[in-house]
Structure formats: structure tokens, C-alpha cells
Design an enzyme around this catalytic site. Structure first.
Site, PDB file in Angstrom:
ATOM      1  N   GLU A 199      -3.243  -1.785  13.777  1.00  0.00           N
ATOM      2  CA  GLU A 199      -2.595  -0.676  14.489  1.00  0.00           C
ATOM      3  C   GLU A 199      -3.359  -0.341  15.770  1.00  0.00           C
ATOM      4  O   GLU A 199      -2.758   0.049  16.775  1.00  0.00           O
ATOM      5  CB  GLU A 199      -2.564   0.572  13.596  1.00  0.00           C
ATOM      6  CG  GLU A 199      -1.754   0.424  12.319  1.00  0.00           C
ATOM      7  CD  GLU A 199      -2.055   1.509  11.292  1.00  0.00           C
ATOM      8  OE1 GLU A 199      -1.225   1.709  10.390  1.00  0.00           O
ATOM      9  OE2 GLU A 199      -3.131   2.168  11.358  1.00  0.00           O
ATOM     10  N   ASP A 245       8.048   1.075   6.236  1.00  0.00           N
ATOM     11  CA  ASP A 245       8.756   0.820   4.978  1.00  0.00           C
ATOM     12  C   ASP A 245       9.526   2.040   4.507  1.00  0.00           C
ATOM     13  O   ASP A 245       9.183   3.169   4.816  1.00  0.00           O
ATOM     14  CB  ASP A 245       7.743   0.409   3.904  1.00  0.00           C
ATOM     15  CG  ASP A 245       6.574   1.374   3.829  1.00  0.00           C
ATOM     16  OD1 ASP A 245       5.570   1.158   4.533  1.00  0.00           O
ATOM     17  OD2 ASP A 245       6.681   2.377   3.100  1.00  0.00           O
ATOM     18  N   LYS A 289       5.372   9.476   4.769  1.00  0.00           N
ATOM     19  CA  LYS A 289       4.239   9.401   3.836  1.00  0.00           C
ATOM     20  C   LYS A 289       3.195   8.429   4.367  1.00  0.00           C
ATOM     21  O   LYS A 289       3.512   7.280   4.661  1.00  0.00           O
ATOM     22  CB  LYS A 289       4.787   8.915   2.505  1.00  0.00           C
ATOM     23  CG  LYS A 289       3.782   8.474   1.474  1.00  0.00           C
ATOM     24  CD  LYS A 289       4.516   7.935   0.256  1.00  0.00           C
ATOM     25  CE  LYS A 289       3.585   7.433  -0.829  1.00  0.00           C
ATOM     26  NZ  LYS A 289       2.645   6.404  -0.414  1.00  0.00           N
ATOM     27  N   ASP A 290       1.954   8.914   4.515  1.00  0.00           N
ATOM     28  CA  ASP A 290       0.876   8.022   4.974  1.00  0.00           C
ATOM     29  C   ASP A 290      -0.359   8.227   4.094  1.00  0.00           C
ATOM     30  O   ASP A 290      -0.267   8.837   3.024  1.00  0.00           O
ATOM     31  CB  ASP A 290       0.549   8.274   6.459  1.00  0.00           C
ATOM     32  CG  ASP A 290      -0.313   9.512   6.651  1.00  0.00           C
ATOM     33  OD1 ASP A 290      -0.411  10.339   5.712  1.00  0.00           O
ATOM     34  OD2 ASP A 290      -0.894   9.656   7.741  1.00  0.00           O
ATOM     35  N   MET A 291      -1.504   7.713   4.557  1.00  0.00           N
ATOM     36  CA  MET A 291      -2.726   7.830   3.755  1.00  0.00           C
ATOM     37  C   MET A 291      -3.882   8.519   4.489  1.00  0.00           C
ATOM     38  O   MET A 291      -5.009   8.511   3.995  1.00  0.00           O
ATOM     39  CB  MET A 291      -3.173   6.432   3.280  1.00  0.00           C
ATOM     40  CG  MET A 291      -2.179   5.789   2.322  1.00  0.00           C
ATOM     41  SD  MET A 291      -2.585   4.068   1.926  1.00  0.00           S
ATOM     42  CE  MET A 291      -4.185   4.231   1.143  1.00  0.00           C
ATOM     43  N   GLU A 292      -3.632   9.068   5.686  1.00  0.00           N
ATOM     44  CA  GLU A 292      -4.716   9.678   6.461  1.00  0.00           C
ATOM     45  C   GLU A 292      -4.392  11.027   7.089  1.00  0.00           C
ATOM     46  O   GLU A 292      -5.296  11.847   7.328  1.00  0.00           O
ATOM     47  CB  GLU A 292      -5.187   8.743   7.598  1.00  0.00           C
ATOM     48  CG  GLU A 292      -5.812   7.436   7.147  1.00  0.00           C
ATOM     49  CD  GLU A 292      -4.773   6.360   6.868  1.00  0.00           C
ATOM     50  OE1 GLU A 292      -3.621   6.518   7.341  1.00  0.00           O
ATOM     51  OE2 GLU A 292      -5.086   5.384   6.167  1.00  0.00           O
TER      52      GLU A 292
HETATM   53  N1  SAH Z   1      -2.646  -3.797   2.487  1.00  0.00           N
HETATM   54  C1  SAH Z   1      -3.461  -3.235   3.496  1.00  0.00           C
HETATM   55  C2  SAH Z   1      -3.639  -1.766   3.222  1.00  0.00           C
HETATM   56  C3  SAH Z   1      -2.518  -0.999   3.744  1.00  0.00           C
HETATM   57  S1  SAH Z   1      -2.654   0.650   3.374  1.00  0.00           S
HETATM   58  C4  SAH Z   1      -4.785  -3.937   3.517  1.00  0.00           C
HETATM   59  O1  SAH Z   1      -4.920  -4.937   2.903  1.00  0.00           O
HETATM   60  O2  SAH Z   1      -5.712  -3.499   4.216  1.00  0.00           O
HETATM   61  C5  SAH Z   1      -1.357   1.291   4.297  1.00  0.00           C
HETATM   62  C6  SAH Z   1      -1.720   1.888   5.632  1.00  0.00           C
HETATM   63  O3  SAH Z   1      -0.514   2.117   6.313  1.00  0.00           O
HETATM   64  C7  SAH Z   1      -2.403   3.243   5.536  1.00  0.00           C
HETATM   65  O4  SAH Z   1      -3.286   3.414   6.603  1.00  0.00           O
HETATM   66  C8  SAH Z   1      -1.232   4.240   5.574  1.00  0.00           C
HETATM   67  O5  SAH Z   1      -1.508   5.384   6.357  1.00  0.00           O
HETATM   68  C9  SAH Z   1      -0.091   3.459   6.213  1.00  0.00           C
HETATM   69  N2  SAH Z   1       1.158   3.425   5.418  1.00  0.00           N
HETATM   70  C10 SAH Z   1       2.226   2.678   5.798  1.00  0.00           C
HETATM   71  N3  SAH Z   1       3.242   2.830   4.915  1.00  0.00           N
HETATM   72  C11 SAH Z   1       2.816   3.685   3.962  1.00  0.00           C
HETATM   73  C12 SAH Z   1       3.420   4.229   2.776  1.00  0.00           C
HETATM   74  N4  SAH Z   1       4.647   3.931   2.398  1.00  0.00           N
HETATM   75  N5  SAH Z   1       2.684   5.067   2.027  1.00  0.00           N
HETATM   76  C13 SAH Z   1       1.443   5.389   2.373  1.00  0.00           C
HETATM   77  N6  SAH Z   1       0.820   4.908   3.473  1.00  0.00           N
HETATM   78  C14 SAH Z   1       1.492   4.068   4.276  1.00  0.00           C
END
Ligand code: SAH
Length: 238
Positions: free
Chosen positions: A34, A196, A170-173
Site C-alpha cells: 500500500e 473485498d 472494516k480494517d485492522m488499524e
Molecule cells: N495476508 C497479508 C495480511 C493482510 S491483513 C499478509 O500476508 O501480510 C489485511 C490488511 O488490509 C490490513 O492492514 C487491513 O487494514 C486491510 N484489510 C483489507 N481488507 C480487510 C478486511 N476485510 N478486514 C480487515 N482488514 C482488511
């Protein structure tokens, strides 16, 4: 008579801060894929003399773009597993350290996210991000409520909470960056590009990887347009 004393003085200070042109932006991004298109587009250079503690994998890119000092931080690769340090723990730490070291006027947390099939929900913010009505309008972006959890896949409990709170992305940060930004009183905005559909037919991880490259191009474009819009403006004009 107008009230005097500390309260009104503080309000004046805040107003003045909002009226001077933004000069320094901190962009927080979780994944290298990204980050790199934005680093290249804004011609940022990697910091070789780190402002961060010795030994941490956090990476900072910086440069001057138009009238703005831009810092982009990425929590780097996990030193044991070699994968991007995604998730709330590293996002909050790198955000905290970067604010302390760099004193930005504004934070942009940019990244990918999952979305839901139903878009017609409206947000009720539990932590309000900095309001940017003009930027939204100019860039033709959708505003929505973001839900953050430490997992790519959704659990039934998380889904229930997302529905109950009218979140659409929905994200992770995001919430981690929002927490630290609020703690240290730095305005923060969140730009998320959808990789997605969480409640769609395809498995999330598969769909995420399939779309990642194309979506990071869209993210790069949105972030660059946002930075162009921010250039020369003060916070109250966003
Ligand atoms: N498979 C990757 C990890 C991806 S984690 C690896 O091997 O490194 C997903 C990342 O994209 C996170 O930073 C999150 O913020 C974002 N993201 C994208 N789609 C997401 C979803 N459906 N739910 C949560 N986070 C998502």
C-alpha cells in the site's frame, strides 16, 4: 458580556491552529504494497538516520511535496515472520512514536479495507475523525463508519457489533490510529480503498489478495488527490 478566562483563551488557540496553513502531514500505512506507490508518487526518500528506537522495524519515508512536509510511516516487516506488521498494536505504536518525533499538523491513515454489500447505512461515530466536508466533495469520496479489529476474517460477534453500530468499512488499524491521534490531539482522517466484500461470496483472504494491486493504485490516487487538496489550506478549510 463575553466570558473571559482560560476557557475562551483555549478556544482562541484552537481556532488559530485551524486557520494557519497545514505544513506537515503524517501518513500512516500498514502494508508495504500500500505504501510504495504513494512513496514513489510523492518522491519520498527513506530515512536512513531513524527517528525511531534502534532495532524496531518501523520505516519512515519523508520529503517536501509542494508546500508540505510529508512523512509516511510503515510499521515494517515482523522481524520473526517477515510479514507486514498489520494490526492495531503496531499501528498505535508507530503512530505514537511518529507524532512524538515529527509533530504533524494532520494525520492521514491510508490503507485497504473490506466493505459490505449494503452501502445505505449511515455512521454514528464512536470516535469522530476530523471532519473534511470540502475534501470529500472535491474528491467525490464516500463517507462511512470504519470498524477496526485485529483479524482479516470476521467473527459472528464482530459482525453483530458492526451491524449494531452502522459501520460500512472494516480494517485492522484505523481505530488504533484514531485512538493515538485523539490522545495526543492531532486531527486525523482515514482514507480506505476497498479490496473485498466481507459479506460477499468469495473468501475474504482470496478476494483481498486478488484485488490488492488494483486497489492500491486507487488508494495511491485518492491519497495524492487528498494531499493536493490539503496543500496550501488550513484545517478549517478541509
Ligand atoms: N495476508 C497479508 C495480511 C493482510 S491483513 C499478509 O500476508 O501480510 C489485511 C490488511 O488490509 C490490513 O492492514 C487491513 O487494514 C486491510 N484489510 C483489507 N481488507 C480487510 C478486511 N476485510 N478486514 C480487515 N482488514 C482488511
Amino acid at each position: 458580556m463575553a466570558p473571559h478566562g482560560e476557557g475562551s483563551e483555549e478556544a482562541m488557540v484552537v481556532q488559530d491552529e485551524n486557520r494557519k496553513p497545514i505544513s506537515s502531514i503524517l501518513i500512516v500505512i500498514a502494508m508495504q504494497t500500500e505504501a510504495m506507490p504513494i512513496v514513489n508518487k510523492l518522491q519520498l526518500k527513506e530515512d536512513l538516520d531513524s527517528v525511531f528506537p534502534k532495532g524496531v522495524p518501523w520505516v519512515r519515508y519523508h520529503g517536501v511535496y509542494k508546500d508540505l512536509h510529508i512523512n509516511l510511516v510503515w510499521p515494517g516487516k515482523d522481524s520473526t515472520l517477515g510479514v507486514d506488521s498489520v494490526g492495531t498494536v503496531s499501528a498505535s505504536l508507530v503512530t505514537y512514536a511518529a507524532i512524538q518525533a515529527l509533530q504533524p499538523d494532520l494525520i492521514i491513515n491510508a490503507g485497504t479495507a473490506g466493505s459490505f454489500k449494503v452501502f445505505d447505512l449511515y455512521g454514528v461515530g464512536s470516535r469522530q475523525s476530523f471532519s473534511t466536508p470540502n475534501l470529500l466533495k472535491e474528491l467525490n469520496l464516500k463517507a462511512g463508519k470504519l470498524s477496526t479489529g485485529d483479524s482479516l476474517d470476521i467473527s459472528p460477534q464482530e459482525e453483530a457489533s458492526i451491524v449494531a453500530n452502522d459501520a460500512t468499512v472494516k480494517d485492522m488499524e484505523g481505530a488504533a490510529v484514531a485512538y493515538v491521534a485523539d490522545l495526543l490531539k492531532v486531527p486525523a482522517i482515514f482514507i480506505k480503498a476497498v479490496t473485498d466484500i466481507v459479506d460477499g461470496d468469495k473468501p475474504t483472504a482470496e478476494e483481498f489478495l486478488q484485488n490488492l494491486a488494483a486497489v492500491t493504485a486507487a488508494l495511491d490516487q485518492a491519497v495524492t488527490q487528498a494531499v493536493d487538496f490539503i496543500n496550501g489550506k488550513c484545517l478549517s478549510e478541509l
